[in-house]
Design an enzyme around this catalytic site. Structure first.
Site, PDB file in Angstrom:
ATOM      1  N   LYS A 263       1.492  10.917  13.386  1.00 25.68           N
ATOM      2  CA  LYS A 263       2.055  11.450  12.193  1.00 25.68           C
ATOM      3  C   LYS A 263       2.355  12.999  12.261  1.00 25.68           C
ATOM      4  O   LYS A 263       1.979  13.622  13.413  1.00 25.68           O
ATOM      5  CB  LYS A 263       0.914  11.371  11.231  1.00 25.68           C
ATOM      6  CG  LYS A 263       0.311  10.182  10.794  1.00 25.68           C
ATOM      7  CD  LYS A 263      -0.332  10.033   9.522  1.00 25.68           C
ATOM      8  CE  LYS A 263      -0.839   8.609   9.132  1.00 25.68           C
ATOM      9  NZ  LYS A 263      -1.391   8.497   7.695  1.00 25.68           N
TER      10      LYS A 263
ATOM     11  N   LYS B 249      -3.452  -0.073  14.392  1.00 28.19           N
ATOM     12  CA  LYS B 249      -4.186   0.977  13.427  1.00 28.19           C
ATOM     13  C   LYS B 249      -5.605   0.617  14.008  1.00 28.19           C
ATOM     14  O   LYS B 249      -6.363  -0.531  13.315  1.00 28.19           O
ATOM     15  CB  LYS B 249      -4.041   1.170  12.125  1.00 28.19           C
ATOM     16  CG  LYS B 249      -5.291   2.004  11.336  1.00 28.19           C
ATOM     17  CD  LYS B 249      -4.623   2.286   9.992  1.00 28.19           C
ATOM     18  CE  LYS B 249      -5.748   3.002   9.111  1.00 28.19           C
ATOM     19  NZ  LYS B 249      -5.584   3.260   7.854  1.00 28.19           N
TER      20      LYS B 249
ATOM     21  N   ARG C 131     -10.889  17.645  11.056  1.00 33.87           N
ATOM     22  CA  ARG C 131     -10.244  16.493  11.193  1.00 33.87           C
ATOM     23  C   ARG C 131      -8.953  16.793  11.940  1.00 33.87           C
ATOM     24  O   ARG C 131      -8.490  15.894  12.632  1.00 33.87           O
ATOM     25  CB  ARG C 131      -9.973  15.959   9.675  1.00 33.87           C
ATOM     26  CG  ARG C 131      -9.089  14.808   9.719  1.00 33.87           C
ATOM     27  CD  ARG C 131      -8.900  14.010   8.326  1.00 33.87           C
ATOM     28  NE  ARG C 131      -7.956  13.404   8.271  1.00 33.87           N
ATOM     29  CZ  ARG C 131      -7.573  12.834   7.177  1.00 33.87           C
ATOM     30  NH1 ARG C 131      -8.219  13.128   6.118  1.00 33.87           N
ATOM     31  NH2 ARG C 131      -6.428  11.999   7.027  1.00 33.87           N
TER      32      ARG C 131
ATOM     33  N   ASP D 147      -2.356  14.229   7.130  1.00 34.62           N
ATOM     34  CA  ASP D 147      -2.098  13.036   6.707  1.00 34.62           C
ATOM     35  C   ASP D 147      -0.843  13.208   5.639  1.00 34.62           C
ATOM     36  O   ASP D 147      -1.106  13.265   4.410  1.00 34.62           O
ATOM     37  CB  ASP D 147      -3.060  12.311   5.924  1.00 34.62           C
ATOM     38  CG  ASP D 147      -2.754  10.981   5.511  1.00 34.62           C
ATOM     39  OD1 ASP D 147      -1.643  10.577   5.865  1.00 34.62           O
ATOM     40  OD2 ASP D 147      -3.806  10.335   4.809  1.00 34.62           O
TER      41      ASP D 147
ATOM     42  N   ASN E  65      -2.943  -1.481   7.957  1.00 28.03           N
ATOM     43  CA  ASN E  65      -4.203  -2.116   7.654  1.00 28.03           C
ATOM     44  C   ASN E  65      -4.146  -3.764   7.261  1.00 28.03           C
ATOM     45  O   ASN E  65      -4.076  -4.343   6.623  1.00 28.03           O
ATOM     46  CB  ASN E  65      -4.687  -1.634   6.287  1.00 28.03           C
ATOM     47  CG  ASN E  65      -5.023  -0.131   6.259  1.00 28.03           C
ATOM     48  OD1 ASN E  65      -5.530   0.675   7.155  1.00 28.03           O
ATOM     49  ND2 ASN E  65      -4.349   0.674   5.339  1.00 28.03           N
TER      50      ASN E  65
ATOM     51  N   ARG F   8      -1.271   3.646  16.873  1.00 29.24           N
ATOM     52  CA  ARG F   8      -1.372   4.874  16.016  1.00 29.24           C
ATOM     53  C   ARG F   8      -2.467   5.837  16.416  1.00 29.24           C
ATOM     54  O   ARG F   8      -3.677   5.650  16.680  1.00 29.24           O
ATOM     55  CB  ARG F   8      -1.507   4.664  14.700  1.00 29.24           C
ATOM     56  CG  ARG F   8      -0.227   3.494  14.273  1.00 29.24           C
ATOM     57  CD  ARG F   8      -0.607   3.121  12.659  1.00 29.24           C
ATOM     58  NE  ARG F   8       0.099   4.334  11.740  1.00 29.24           N
ATOM     59  CZ  ARG F   8      -0.695   4.573  10.561  1.00 29.24           C
ATOM     60  NH1 ARG F   8      -1.998   4.129  10.641  1.00 29.24           N
ATOM     61  NH2 ARG F   8      -0.275   5.486   9.864  1.00 29.24           N
TER      62      ARG F   8
ATOM     63  N   GLU G 133       0.883  -1.269  -0.206  1.00 28.83           N
ATOM     64  CA  GLU G 133       0.008  -0.121  -0.039  1.00 28.83           C
ATOM     65  C   GLU G 133       0.961   1.184   0.028  1.00 28.83           C
ATOM     66  O   GLU G 133       1.766   1.574   0.802  1.00 28.83           O
ATOM     67  CB  GLU G 133      -0.790  -0.125   1.449  1.00 28.83           C
ATOM     68  CG  GLU G 133      -1.733   1.055   1.387  1.00 28.83           C
ATOM     69  CD  GLU G 133      -3.018   0.860   1.973  1.00 28.83           C
ATOM     70  OE1 GLU G 133      -3.655  -0.267   2.051  1.00 28.83           O
ATOM     71  OE2 GLU G 133      -3.725   1.990   2.874  1.00 28.83           O
ATOM     72  N   ARG G 134       0.623   2.105  -0.892  1.00 28.35           N
ATOM     73  CA  ARG G 134       1.414   3.308  -1.145  1.00 28.35           C
ATOM     74  C   ARG G 134       2.799   3.010  -1.248  1.00 28.35           C
ATOM     75  O   ARG G 134       3.721   3.605  -0.666  1.00 28.35           O
ATOM     76  CB  ARG G 134       1.332   4.284  -0.008  1.00 28.35           C
ATOM     77  CG  ARG G 134      -0.052   4.667   0.419  1.00 28.35           C
ATOM     78  CD  ARG G 134      -1.003   4.990  -0.601  1.00 28.35           C
ATOM     79  NE  ARG G 134      -2.487   4.952  -0.214  1.00 28.35           N
ATOM     80  CZ  ARG G 134      -3.337   5.329  -0.920  1.00 28.35           C
ATOM     81  NH1 ARG G 134      -3.417   5.594  -2.092  1.00 28.35           N
ATOM     82  NH2 ARG G 134      -4.732   5.382  -0.186  1.00 28.35           N
TER      83      ARG G 134
ATOM     84  N   GLU H  14       6.198  21.562  -3.600  1.00 30.91           N
ATOM     85  CA  GLU H  14       5.211  22.257  -2.999  1.00 30.91           C
ATOM     86  C   GLU H  14       4.795  23.371  -3.502  1.00 30.91           C
ATOM     87  O   GLU H  14       3.347  23.803  -3.789  1.00 30.91           O
ATOM     88  CB  GLU H  14       5.936  22.864  -1.395  1.00 30.91           C
ATOM     89  CG  GLU H  14       4.902  23.877  -0.562  1.00 30.91           C
ATOM     90  CD  GLU H  14       5.712  24.401   0.786  1.00 30.91           C
ATOM     91  OE1 GLU H  14       6.764  24.830   0.368  1.00 30.91           O
ATOM     92  OE2 GLU H  14       4.984  24.441   1.623  1.00 30.91           O
TER      93      GLU H  14
ATOM     94  N   GLU I  81     -10.412   4.818   9.428  1.00 31.86           N
ATOM     95  CA  GLU I  81     -10.583   4.559   8.034  1.00 31.86           C
ATOM     96  C   GLU I  81     -11.054   3.177   7.806  1.00 31.86           C
ATOM     97  O   GLU I  81     -10.770   2.252   7.079  1.00 31.86           O
ATOM     98  CB  GLU I  81      -9.123   4.726   7.521  1.00 31.86           C
ATOM     99  CG  GLU I  81      -8.573   6.062   7.380  1.00 31.86           C
ATOM    100  CD  GLU I  81      -7.287   6.425   6.495  1.00 31.86           C
ATOM    101  OE1 GLU I  81      -6.649   5.279   6.108  1.00 31.86           O
ATOM    102  OE2 GLU I  81      -7.093   7.771   6.292  1.00 31.86           O
TER     103      GLU I  81
ATOM    104  N   GLU J 183       3.738   9.508  -0.791  1.00 33.63           N
ATOM    105  CA  GLU J 183       2.459   9.119  -1.208  1.00 33.63           C
ATOM    106  C   GLU J 183       2.096  10.584  -1.627  1.00 33.63           C
ATOM    107  O   GLU J 183       1.565  10.503  -2.749  1.00 33.63           O
ATOM    108  CB  GLU J 183       1.646   8.891  -0.014  1.00 33.63           C
ATOM    109  CG  GLU J 183       0.205   8.649  -0.331  1.00 33.63           C
ATOM    110  CD  GLU J 183      -0.612   8.160   0.865  1.00 33.63           C
ATOM    111  OE1 GLU J 183       0.003   7.948   2.108  1.00 33.63           O
ATOM    112  OE2 GLU J 183      -1.949   8.203   0.694  1.00 33.63           O
TER     113      GLU J 183
HETATM  114  C1  GCU Z   1      -3.021   7.346   4.278  1.00 34.88           C
HETATM  115  C2  GCU Z   1      -2.943   6.560   3.485  1.00 34.88           C
HETATM  116  C3  GCU Z   1      -3.377   5.057   3.653  1.00 34.88           C
HETATM  117  C4  GCU Z   1      -2.934   4.489   4.994  1.00 34.88           C
HETATM  118  C5  GCU Z   1      -3.307   5.584   6.012  1.00 34.88           C
HETATM  119  C6  GCU Z   1      -2.527   5.427   7.393  1.00 34.88           C
HETATM  120  O1  GCU Z   1      -4.423   7.734   4.388  1.00 34.88           O
HETATM  121  O2  GCU Z   1      -3.438   6.812   2.170  1.00 34.88           O
HETATM  122  O3  GCU Z   1      -2.972   4.214   2.628  1.00 34.88           O
HETATM  123  O4  GCU Z   1      -3.699   3.321   5.159  1.00 34.88           O
HETATM  124  O5  GCU Z   1      -2.686   6.828   5.474  1.00 34.88           O
HETATM  125  O6  GCU Z   1      -1.485   5.831   7.562  1.00 34.88           O
HETATM  126  O7  GCU Z   1      -3.073   4.520   7.893  1.00 34.88           O
END
Ligand code: GCU
Length: 713
Positions: free
Chosen positions: A386, A308, A362, A391, A231, A345, A188-189, A537, A312, A419
């Protein structure tokens, strides 16, 4: 004394696999200062980590200087009583590798001014038994390994080590990377090819690449790695899977990198035979304990978990009306007897926010949720925050939660994988951003308190904490998708170790270690890297507006309207009158009130809020005058045109290196920069057109006319 030979061609084809550990042969003149280095190595112990240290030293010296070191591996002496001793003296000039306690067995009077602790190391030239020795010592074997990498870096950079006496302590105890690898091999990413760990739902048979990664991580002082996506697929905790994960731990162990797993809170229900994952249910606690015990049987040096939850769409304690602390503690308690930690997290937010309510925000979520729980987390929980409150946007202020957990361990999470910052198809060296974050002064209780000090536990006297980077390397030979992007991984580790290093020195070092010390190469690449973040930027998200990218799709193309009129909360609130989120206490969402008062005061007032974060904190009219003396709308136009022009200039700067850099990397980077120059124009025209249509205010310099004409035809 080592006999120096030399001479690799700097133009030999390079794929980038070796990253910054290529140990290119020094030329005769550079090598001459190392003529008096010892020619053998005395290693005081035989742990896998010390063996790596010894072999790395020998390999590095051979590649850079020519000679083969004589490896005088220590042999355990017959035991006296029940204790095996490693006592041996150097028989000639030697490198001596070993912990301080081992070293003291041969140099009993040794008294360093300050003893290294934790992962720290000491490099010191000493006379032992009349022999000149270059000692690499530490509290632990891992510290010795770090010392070896530091010494080799000095040689690669041509530093004089003939009388070295250097003690280094890392800023924070935990310096981890997270990989967002899925068990099917996709990341992912991730933009550097498929997973180095997993393929088709299994751990890869060949873990050679994972072993190389562990070596790279060790060389920059990274001591932990969570190997799977946050995830998390619950099946990572299947007993059979754990057995195969132990193979990954086996290849990481010799490099002192602990492995960790991202886990799903609902696992007791989805994987086990329970009908609940309620964190305060005793059966759930017992399930986690049993699972953790199984893991430690297979992987005795397992690092812990990353979690996590309630984020999301992930399962979380809210399903049972429990707190994030309840969820964290049930798992942390299972890890505790084994010495494991839980990175929990703070990226918890509601992605179904009502966008019509101007008080919704948010950015406030992490503080609102975690600050009230401060003090209720167990001491092996680390809240992973973070760097910014949204994000990983191209520019965000530092997350106020970093100053809001005085009784809780914390870590700052940085994103190495690009990302929102060009996905490794564009150049964006993020070390200057991270240096700003780590050195940002939160003014806790009105006193100096940088983020680096906060996460290291120095401000609130916390036992654990650190810096985590989302790395997402893959099977691509360049690891991250292009060979310049790797400077971000290198810089992450170096800054996590020492946040006071400058971005410039890191870029300069990395370039020399990766491409050699041709001054044209070093100057050109350092300059490109250092300007790349602000260039990116300037055409993707100036004035703190956030990345104006397609946030509901690929997080890459321009898509400024995708932020609005949905629940994700990455709003910029641009309309016909103005732009920016009002986050003030006086009239806005109140987010600014989450900062310590000294910081809040700066952001709350338009008079003191820095231009580069203006639109993050304030909603202003397009004609609002910036501190720099131009209006917001004109800045938008100028910034996009300048940015696109500077991206275009990257190409000609790189072309100066033709014939200096090997052809493969030269062509690959040239293609990327050419593409980036085109993308910057796409961004420029999309965003300028969008903001022109919204505001109705033309570019004073007349550049928009041409675009509007084209669009309207
Ligand atoms: C961002 C990202 C996701 C990731 C999320 C996270 O939103 O796009 O792919 O899962 O961060 O850090 O949990």
């Amino acid at each position: 004394m080592v006999a120096i030979s030399s001479g690799a061609s700097p133009l030999a084809a390079e794929t980038g696999d070796d990253a910054w550990l290529g140990y290119t042969a020094l030329d005769k003149e550079q090598a001459s200062i190392y003529e008096n280095l010892p020619s053998s190595v005395l290693t005081m112990g035989d742990s896998p980590v010390l063996k790596s240290a010894q072999q790395e030293l020998a390999a590095g010296v051979k590649k850079m200087l020519g000679p083969t070191l004589h490896l005088d591996a220590d042999v355990a002496q017959p035991s006296v009583g029940s204790q095996a001793r490693h006592v041996r003296n150097p028989v000639g000039d030697s490198f001596v590798l070993g912990t301080l306690s081992e070293l003291k067995t041969i140099v009993p009077k040794l008294k360093p001014a300050r003893e290294p602790s934790g992962d720290g190391y000491w490099l010191k030239v000493l006379r032992i038994n009349g022999h000149k020795c270059l000692v690499i010592t530490a509290a632990t074997d891992r510290g010795v390994l770090y010392g070896v990498f530091a010494l080799l870096r000095k040689i690669a950079l041509g530093e004089d080590i003939s009388a070295v006496d250097e003690m280094q302590q890392p800023s924070a105890p935990l310096r981890w990377v997270d990989q967002w690898d899925n068990l099917d091999g996709r990341i992912e990413r991730g933009y550097g090819g498929p997973s180095i760990y997993f393929a088709d739902g299994k751990v890869r048979d060949d873990l050679g690449r994972a072993a190389e990664y562990a070596r790279l991580l060790a060389s920059i002082g990274v001591n932990g790695c969570a190997i799977n996506n946050v995830n998390a697929d619950p099946h990572i905790l299947d007993d059979a899977f754990i057995t195969s994960v132990s193979r990954i731990a086996n290849v990481f162990r010799p490099w002192g990198v602990q492995i960790a797993l991202a886990v799903d809170l609902s696992s007791p229900k989805t994987l086990g035979d329970l009908d609940t994952f309620d964190p305060i249910d005793q059966r759930v606690a017992a399930w986690w304990q049993k699972k953790v015990d199984t893991i430690y049987r297979e992987i005795p040096d397992f690092g812990g978990f990353v979690m996590k939850a309630d984020s999301e769409g992930r399962a979380g304690p809210s399903a049972y009306g429990r707190t994030q602390a309840d969820a964290a503690n049930v798992i942390a308690r299972a890890l505790k007897p084994h010495g494991g930690v839980l990175f929990y997290r703070a990226f918890v937010y509601n992605h179904h926010l009502d966008w019509r309510n101007l008080k919704n925000d948010r950015a406030k979520a992490a503080y609102d949720i975690f600050h009230p729980l401060d003090g209720s987390f167990d001491d092996n929980v680390i809240i992973q925050i973070k760097n910014g409150p949204i994000d990983f946007q191209v520019r965000e202020p530092v997350s106020p939660l970093l100053a809001g957990l005085p009784h809780t361990n914390e870590a700052v999470e940085l994103q190495i994988t690009q990302e929102y910052t060009g996905q490794q198809r564009q150049l964006c060296f993020l070390v200057p951003m991270w240096a700003e974050v780590l050195n940002f002064d939160m003014r806790v209780n009105g006193n100096p308190s940088t983020v680096a000090d906060l996460v290291a536990g120095r401000v609130f006297h916390r036992p654990a904490g650190g810096v985590v980077g989302v790395a997402n390397v893959g099977m691509d030979p360049t690891w991250l998708g292009n060979s310049l992007a790797l400077a971000n991984l290198y810089g992450f580790g170096r800054l996590a170790w020492n946040p006071t290093l400058s971005a410039e020195s890191i870029a300069n070092q990395w370039t020399r270690l990766t491409f050699g010390s041709d001054p044209l190469i070093v100057q050109t690449i350092t300059k490109l890297q250092l300007s790349s973040w602000t260039v990116y930027e300037s055409y993707t998200g100036p004035l703190g507006v956030g990345t104006l990218t397609n946030i509901t799709g690929n997080h890459y193309d321009p898509g400024p309207e995708s932020s609005e009129r949905n629940g994700w909360g990455q709003w910029h609130r641009a309309d016909h009158e103005g732009i920016g989120m009002d986050r003030t206490v006086a009239t806005g969402t109140g987010f600014i009130g989450q900062y310590p008062p000294d910081v809040a005061k700066i952001y709350e007032s338009l008079a003191t809020c820095p231009d580069n974060l203006l639109l993050f904190f304030h909603h202003v009219s397009y004609t609002h005058m910036l501190h720099s003396g131009i209006t917001v709308i004109q800045y938008f136009y100028d910034s996009h045109y300048d940015g696109a022009e500077r991206a275009h200039d990257f190409v000609s700067q790189w072309m100066e290196l033709r014939g200096h850099v090997d052809q493969q990397r030269y062509s690959e980077i040239l293609a990327m920069l050419n593409y980036q120059a085109g993308e910057a124009i796409v961004w420029r025209d999309t965003i300028c057109q969008w903001i022109y249509e919204l505001s109705g205010i033309p570019d004073q310099k007349g550049r928009m006319k041409a675009i509007s004409g084209d669009y309207l035809r």
